[in-house]
Design a protein around this motif. Sequence first.
Motif, PDB file in Angstrom:
ATOM      1  N   PRO A   1       0.988  -1.087  -0.057  1.00  0.00           N
ATOM      2  CA  PRO A   1      -0.053   0.044  -0.175  1.00  0.00           C
ATOM      3  C   PRO A   1       1.008   1.327  -0.090  1.00  0.00           C
ATOM      4  CG  PRO A   1       0.378  -0.957   2.124  1.00  0.00           C
ATOM      5  CD  PRO A   1       0.895  -1.679   1.224  1.00  0.00           C
ATOM      6  N   ASP A   2       2.231   1.081   0.194  1.00  0.00           N
ATOM      7  CA  ASP A   2       3.173   2.353   0.415  1.00  0.00           C
ATOM      8  C   ASP A   2       4.028   2.460  -1.019  1.00  0.00           C
ATOM      9  OD1 ASP A   2       2.231   2.457   3.021  1.00  0.00           O
ATOM     10  OD2 ASP A   2       3.509   0.916   3.565  1.00  0.00           O
ATOM     11  N   ILE A   3       4.389   3.717  -0.944  1.00  0.00           N
ATOM     12  CA  ILE A   3       5.370   3.889  -1.940  1.00  0.00           C
ATOM     13  C   ILE A   3       6.527   4.711  -1.316  1.00  0.00           C
ATOM     14  CG2 ILE A   3       3.986   4.205  -3.918  1.00  0.00           C
ATOM     15  CD1 ILE A   3       3.929   7.027  -3.647  1.00  0.00           C
ATOM     16  N   SER A   4       7.664   5.040  -1.876  1.00  0.00           N
ATOM     17  CA  SER A   4       8.764   5.615  -1.135  1.00  0.00           C
ATOM     18  C   SER A   4       8.384   7.223  -1.416  1.00  0.00           C
ATOM     19  CB  SER A   4       9.961   5.456  -1.911  1.00  0.00           C
ATOM     20  OG  SER A   4      10.049   5.861  -3.196  1.00  0.00           O
ATOM     21  N   PRO A   5       9.116   7.811  -0.648  1.00  0.00           N
ATOM     22  CA  PRO A   5       9.131   9.692  -0.673  1.00  0.00           C
ATOM     23  C   PRO A   5       9.674   9.758  -2.056  1.00  0.00           C
ATOM     24  CG  PRO A   5       9.767   9.018   1.445  1.00  0.00           C
ATOM     25  CD  PRO A   5       9.894   7.642   0.886  1.00  0.00           C
ATOM     26  N   GLN A   6      10.548   9.118  -2.574  1.00  0.00           N
ATOM     27  CA  GLN A   6      11.104   9.749  -3.828  1.00  0.00           C
ATOM     28  C   GLN A   6      10.073   9.403  -4.813  1.00  0.00           C
ATOM     29  OE1 GLN A   6      12.615   7.464  -1.522  1.00  0.00           O
ATOM     30  NE2 GLN A   6      13.994   8.757  -0.893  1.00  0.00           N
ATOM     31  N   TYR A   7       9.305   8.313  -4.892  1.00  0.00           N
ATOM     32  CA  TYR A   7       8.245   8.109  -6.130  1.00  0.00           C
ATOM     33  C   TYR A   7       7.291   9.170  -5.538  1.00  0.00           C
ATOM     34  CZ  TYR A   7       5.079   5.514  -9.103  1.00  0.00           C
ATOM     35  OH  TYR A   7       4.270   5.098 -10.160  1.00  0.00           O
ATOM     36  N   ALA A   8       6.869   9.378  -4.404  1.00  0.00           N
ATOM     37  CA  ALA A   8       5.742  10.610  -4.256  1.00  0.00           C
ATOM     38  C   ALA A   8       6.032  11.824  -4.679  1.00  0.00           C
ATOM     39  CB  ALA A   8       5.276  10.457  -2.857  1.00  0.00           C
ATOM     40  N   GLU A   9       7.482  11.992  -4.625  1.00  0.00           N
ATOM     41  CA  GLU A   9       7.739  13.638  -4.850  1.00  0.00           C
ATOM     42  C   GLU A   9       7.988  13.736  -6.317  1.00  0.00           C
ATOM     43  OE1 GLU A   9      11.552  13.657  -2.982  1.00  0.00           O
ATOM     44  OE2 GLU A   9      10.623  13.768  -0.776  1.00  0.00           O
ATOM     45  N   ILE A  10       8.026  12.789  -7.254  1.00  0.00           N
ATOM     46  CA  ILE A  10       8.234  12.970  -8.627  1.00  0.00           C
ATOM     47  C   ILE A  10       6.836  13.047  -9.387  1.00  0.00           C
ATOM     48  CG2 ILE A  10      10.554  12.061  -8.840  1.00  0.00           C
ATOM     49  CD1 ILE A  10       9.205   9.397 -10.096  1.00  0.00           C
ATOM     50  N   GLN A  11       5.882  12.554  -8.587  1.00  0.00           N
ATOM     51  CA  GLN A  11       4.601  12.858  -9.125  1.00  0.00           C
ATOM     52  C   GLN A  11       3.728  13.979  -8.651  1.00  0.00           C
ATOM     53  OE1 GLN A  11       2.065   9.084  -8.471  1.00  0.00           O
ATOM     54  NE2 GLN A  11       3.622   8.086  -7.282  1.00  0.00           N
ATOM     55  N   VAL A  12       4.465  14.968  -7.554  1.00  0.00           N
ATOM     56  CA  VAL A  12       3.782  16.154  -7.136  1.00  0.00           C
ATOM     57  C   VAL A  12       3.427  17.076  -8.208  1.00  0.00           C
ATOM     58  CG1 VAL A  12       4.603  18.198  -5.869  1.00  0.00           C
ATOM     59  CG2 VAL A  12       5.129  15.921  -4.839  1.00  0.00           C
ATOM     60  N   HIS A  13       4.329  17.240  -9.336  1.00  0.00           N
ATOM     61  CA  HIS A  13       4.017  18.418 -10.196  1.00  0.00           C
ATOM     62  C   HIS A  13       2.822  18.062 -11.176  1.00  0.00           C
ATOM     63  CE1 HIS A  13       8.156  19.613  -8.993  1.00  0.00           C
ATOM     64  NE2 HIS A  13       7.953  20.793  -9.548  1.00  0.00           N
ATOM     65  N   ARG A  14       2.870  16.595 -11.321  1.00  0.00           N
ATOM     66  CA  ARG A  14       1.768  16.181 -12.327  1.00  0.00           C
ATOM     67  C   ARG A  14       0.361  16.282 -11.383  1.00  0.00           C
ATOM     68  NH1 ARG A  14      -0.469  11.275 -10.747  1.00  0.00           N
ATOM     69  NH2 ARG A  14       1.371  10.194 -10.875  1.00  0.00           N
ATOM     70  N   VAL A  15       0.338  15.809 -10.183  1.00  0.00           N
ATOM     71  CA  VAL A  15      -0.729  16.081  -9.347  1.00  0.00           C
ATOM     72  C   VAL A  15      -1.439  17.498  -9.048  1.00  0.00           C
ATOM     73  CG1 VAL A  15      -1.584  15.480  -7.027  1.00  0.00           C
ATOM     74  CG2 VAL A  15      -0.368  13.674  -8.237  1.00  0.00           C
ATOM     75  N   ALA A  16      -0.261  18.218  -8.936  1.00  0.00           N
ATOM     76  CA  ALA A  16      -0.587  19.613  -8.754  1.00  0.00           C
ATOM     77  C   ALA A  16      -1.388  20.314  -9.988  1.00  0.00           C
ATOM     78  CB  ALA A  16       0.793  20.385  -8.464  1.00  0.00           C
ATOM     79  N   GLU A  17      -0.696  19.924 -11.162  1.00  0.00           N
ATOM     80  CA  GLU A  17      -1.372  20.413 -12.425  1.00  0.00           C
ATOM     81  C   GLU A  17      -2.603  19.898 -12.872  1.00  0.00           C
ATOM     82  OE1 GLU A  17       0.574  20.875 -16.881  1.00  0.00           O
ATOM     83  OE2 GLU A  17       0.095  18.897 -16.174  1.00  0.00           O
ATOM     84  N   ARG A  18      -2.629  18.712 -12.521  1.00  0.00           N
ATOM     85  CA  ARG A  18      -3.927  17.743 -12.826  1.00  0.00           C
ATOM     86  C   ARG A  18      -5.465  18.527 -11.951  1.00  0.00           C
ATOM     87  NH1 ARG A  18      -4.474  13.931 -17.070  1.00  0.00           N
ATOM     88  NH2 ARG A  18      -2.106  13.773 -18.024  1.00  0.00           N
TER      89      ARG A  18
END
Length: 222
Positions: free
Chosen positions: A160-177
Amino acid sequence: MNNSVTNTARLLGAGLRALLVLTLVTGVIYPLALTGIAQGLFTGKANGSEIKADGRVVGSSLIGQAYNLPLKKGQETPAPDLKWFQGRPQNGLGTNSVNTQYKLILSGATNRSGDNADLIKWVKDAKAAVIKDNSVPGYTVTASEVPADAVTSSGSGLDPDISPQYAEIQVHRVAERNGLSVAQVNRLVQDHTESRTLGFIGEPRVNVLELNIALKALVAKG
């Protein structure tokens, strides 16, 4: 003869009493006591580590979920819904016909070796998809930034978990969407990053379901 019958009856009676006592103790009293202790001291864990949102149970903190768009006609594998944070690839990177959407009959790894041609192709394809999906205007993900958990499933296929590194590279995409600022989404990730258990067990992690629940609430606030 009478003494023999009497002794046999006594033995049978004693055995029956012992059976009844053991059944009562081990089959009724002991399970009820453990259930009571679990419910009293570890209510959440005893009930499946449920996660609630909007007044209802939406999942478990122990089992990952997929965040995909509805399956279109002719599609075999649904596309990810990129407004949400994505978890680790499902078992077999989505190629296992039994275990593709975390709607599971069983769990397990792909059991392919590190030099298996299919596994290598899956990882390369998954890395290319992570780079493509998460690169937005003004922010480009590089191959070296993609962590291992972004392109490989866990041993159970249920992580159920991901690494903070994987979460961080998704931040810009999630923010834009979602029409949010990068700073807002970054703060969500930081607030939902858990440290190593007891300071030394495991790795820092982010629970994807809890993170997406917080994201939904933030979007609702406008």
